[in-house]
Design an enzyme around this catalytic site. Structure first.
Site, PDB file in Angstrom:
ATOM      1  N   HIS A 136       2.332   4.275  13.622  1.00 35.85           N
ATOM      2  CA  HIS A 136       2.776   4.368  12.220  1.00 35.85           C
ATOM      3  C   HIS A 136       4.160   5.007  12.092  1.00 35.85           C
ATOM      4  O   HIS A 136       4.239   6.195  11.767  1.00 35.85           O
ATOM      5  CB  HIS A 136       1.822   5.271  11.435  1.00 35.85           C
ATOM      6  CG  HIS A 136       0.431   4.773  11.285  1.00 35.85           C
ATOM      7  ND1 HIS A 136       0.020   4.040  10.185  1.00 35.85           N
ATOM      8  CD2 HIS A 136      -0.663   4.919  12.068  1.00 35.85           C
ATOM      9  CE1 HIS A 136      -1.259   3.753  10.304  1.00 35.85           C
ATOM     10  NE2 HIS A 136      -1.700   4.273  11.437  1.00 35.85           N
ATOM     11  N   ILE A 155      -3.425   6.553  14.944  1.00 29.88           N
ATOM     12  CA  ILE A 155      -4.605   6.994  14.191  1.00 29.88           C
ATOM     13  C   ILE A 155      -5.679   5.910  14.307  1.00 29.88           C
ATOM     14  O   ILE A 155      -5.517   4.822  13.758  1.00 29.88           O
ATOM     15  CB  ILE A 155      -4.254   7.229  12.699  1.00 29.88           C
ATOM     16  CG1 ILE A 155      -3.084   8.220  12.559  1.00 29.88           C
ATOM     17  CG2 ILE A 155      -5.479   7.719  11.936  1.00 29.88           C
ATOM     18  CD1 ILE A 155      -2.492   8.287  11.155  1.00 29.88           C
ATOM     19  N   ARG A 156      -6.730   6.199  15.025  1.00 25.58           N
ATOM     20  CA  ARG A 156      -7.763   5.172  15.313  1.00 25.58           C
ATOM     21  C   ARG A 156      -7.075   3.848  15.634  1.00 25.58           C
ATOM     22  O   ARG A 156      -7.383   2.798  15.076  1.00 25.58           O
ATOM     23  CB  ARG A 156      -8.714   4.990  14.114  1.00 25.58           C
ATOM     24  CG  ARG A 156      -9.669   6.143  13.905  1.00 25.58           C
ATOM     25  CD  ARG A 156     -10.463   5.976  12.617  1.00 25.58           C
ATOM     26  NE  ARG A 156      -9.586   5.925  11.474  1.00 25.58           N
ATOM     27  CZ  ARG A 156      -9.601   4.986  10.528  1.00 25.58           C
ATOM     28  NH1 ARG A 156     -10.487   4.017  10.584  1.00 25.58           N
ATOM     29  NH2 ARG A 156      -8.761   5.024   9.533  1.00 25.58           N
ATOM     30  N   ARG A 208      -9.528  -3.505  18.332  1.00 27.93           N
ATOM     31  CA  ARG A 208      -9.580  -2.541  17.229  1.00 27.93           C
ATOM     32  C   ARG A 208     -10.140  -1.199  17.737  1.00 27.93           C
ATOM     33  O   ARG A 208     -11.017  -1.181  18.597  1.00 27.93           O
ATOM     34  CB  ARG A 208     -10.495  -3.140  16.159  1.00 27.93           C
ATOM     35  CG  ARG A 208     -10.532  -2.388  14.888  1.00 27.93           C
ATOM     36  CD  ARG A 208     -11.254  -3.207  13.806  1.00 27.93           C
ATOM     37  NE  ARG A 208     -11.735  -2.300  12.804  1.00 27.93           N
ATOM     38  CZ  ARG A 208     -12.990  -1.899  12.693  1.00 27.93           C
ATOM     39  NH1 ARG A 208     -13.910  -2.371  13.492  1.00 27.93           N
ATOM     40  NH2 ARG A 208     -13.315  -1.040  11.769  1.00 27.93           N
ATOM     41  N   GLU A 215       6.047   4.812   9.687  1.00 24.27           N
ATOM     42  CA  GLU A 215       6.230   5.195   8.274  1.00 24.27           C
ATOM     43  C   GLU A 215       5.801   6.631   8.012  1.00 24.27           C
ATOM     44  O   GLU A 215       6.057   7.168   6.944  1.00 24.27           O
ATOM     45  CB  GLU A 215       5.468   4.217   7.356  1.00 24.27           C
ATOM     46  CG  GLU A 215       3.947   4.359   7.314  1.00 24.27           C
ATOM     47  CD  GLU A 215       3.226   3.690   8.484  1.00 24.27           C
ATOM     48  OE1 GLU A 215       3.896   3.306   9.470  1.00 24.27           O
ATOM     49  OE2 GLU A 215       1.987   3.575   8.419  1.00 24.27           O
ATOM     50  N   CYS A 240      -0.601  -0.776  12.729  1.00 23.42           N
ATOM     51  CA  CYS A 240      -1.991  -0.351  12.957  1.00 23.42           C
ATOM     52  C   CYS A 240      -2.990  -1.353  12.356  1.00 23.42           C
ATOM     53  O   CYS A 240      -3.185  -2.412  12.930  1.00 23.42           O
ATOM     54  CB  CYS A 240      -2.183   1.070  12.450  1.00 23.42           C
ATOM     55  SG  CYS A 240      -3.603   1.867  13.203  1.00 23.42           S
ATOM     56  N   GLY A 257      -4.215   1.426   7.532  1.00 21.72           N
ATOM     57  CA  GLY A 257      -5.339   1.675   6.626  1.00 21.72           C
ATOM     58  C   GLY A 257      -6.615   1.318   7.343  1.00 21.72           C
ATOM     59  O   GLY A 257      -6.860   1.789   8.451  1.00 21.72           O
ATOM     60  N   GLU A 258      -7.408   0.479   6.734  1.00 26.01           N
ATOM     61  CA  GLU A 258      -8.655   0.052   7.363  1.00 26.01           C
ATOM     62  C   GLU A 258      -8.724  -1.477   7.257  1.00 26.01           C
ATOM     63  O   GLU A 258      -8.840  -2.015   6.159  1.00 26.01           O
ATOM     64  CB  GLU A 258      -9.842   0.736   6.671  1.00 26.01           C
ATOM     65  CG  GLU A 258     -11.189   0.295   7.159  1.00 26.01           C
ATOM     66  CD  GLU A 258     -11.303   0.280   8.689  1.00 26.01           C
ATOM     67  OE1 GLU A 258     -11.036   1.305   9.331  1.00 26.01           O
ATOM     68  OE2 GLU A 258     -11.652  -0.793   9.232  1.00 26.01           O
TER      69      GLU A 258
HETATM   70  N1  GLN Z   1      -8.968   1.512  12.888  1.00 26.80           N
HETATM   71  C1  GLN Z   1      -8.373   1.015  11.708  1.00 26.80           C
HETATM   72  C2  GLN Z   1      -8.794  -0.428  11.414  1.00 26.80           C
HETATM   73  O1  GLN Z   1      -9.639  -0.973  12.008  1.00 26.80           O
HETATM   74  C3  GLN Z   1      -6.870   1.072  11.768  1.00 26.80           C
HETATM   75  C4  GLN Z   1      -6.408   2.486  11.595  1.00 26.80           C
HETATM   76  C5  GLN Z   1      -5.056   2.634  11.008  1.00 26.80           C
HETATM   77  O2  GLN Z   1      -4.484   1.725  10.397  1.00 26.80           O
HETATM   78  N2  GLN Z   1      -4.546   3.822  11.130  1.00 26.80           N
HETATM   79  O3  GLN Z   1      -8.226  -1.019  10.557  1.00 26.80           O
END
Ligand code: GLN
Length: 196
Positions: free
Chosen positions: A175, A139-140, A110, A177, A81, A49-50
């Site tokens: 990920h 993903i990021r 990060r 999942e 992540c 997530g974030e």
């Molecule tokens: N870049 C996101 C963060 O700083 C992490 C991205 C993700 O969980 N797919 O949390």
């Protein structure tokens, strides 16, 4: 064989996908939002997530200290992540006010693999998981810059560490999942079962 009850931290992120993957890996899975719910699980997954939002919500929901306490008392935890970021003892390129829980003696950077438009998939060899490489969805994604002596590197991609385990705590930059391949979740469920 005992079936472990595994919570998924449901403050923010891809909670549902983890609940499905854990159930497919023969665990009882349930969302965890409150300290009372955290007290009832044998283990916890921190989703993707974030991490900045997750950290804020953990403070708001009064979950930061309960999470730290259960981690310190040996709760098995798996972070993907953003979840990996939450488990880092030290974070680079985080926001100034960003809190992590810690749990693994590692330095995590990060967004190290680039921003949203630089997301990618790659095959990743994972120590301890049989049947060929796992599909890594990045993903990021963060990477692990370095680990301490008690942490074990389980996977690297392009020269960067992307999976780490320290005792009962597991973290991946990617990920599993999101792939339908539940081998990493099954690996975690086995870890949890071994400690029950
Ligand atoms: N870049 C996101 C963060 O700083 C992490 C991205 C993700 O969980 N797919 O949390």
């Amino acid at each position: 064989m005992t079936t472990p009850v595994i919570g998924v931290l449901a403050l923010q992120g891809d909670v549902r996908e983890h609940l499905i993957a854990l159930a497919a890996a023969d665990a009882v899975a349930r969302p965890v939002r409150r300290p009372e719910e955290l007290a009832e699980v044998d283990a916890l997954v921190i989703p993707g997530g974030e991490s900045t939002t997750m950290s804020k919500l953990a403070v708001l929901f009064g979950m930061l200290e309960p999470l730290r306490e259960r981690l310190a008392s040996g709760l098995p935890v798996y972070g993907t992540c953003a979840g990996m970021i939450m488990l880092a003892d030290k974070l680079l390129d985080g926001r100034e006010d960003q809190e992590t829980l810690g749990g693994i003696d590692m330095i995590v950077r990060r967004n190290a693999f680039g921003r949203q438009n630089e997301s990618f998939e790659a095959k990743v060899d994972f120590a301890g998981i049989e049947g060929g490489p796992v599909e890594g969805v990045f993903i990021r994604a963060p990477w692990v810059e370095s680990v301490g002596a008690s942490a074990e590197v389980l996977a690297t991609y392009d020269g960067h560490t992307v999976a780490v385990r320290q005792g009962n705590v597991l973290a991946t930059s990617f990920h599993p999942e999101l792939t339908g391949d539940v081998r990493v979740h099954a690996y975690f469920v086995d870890m949890v079962r071994a400690g029950l």
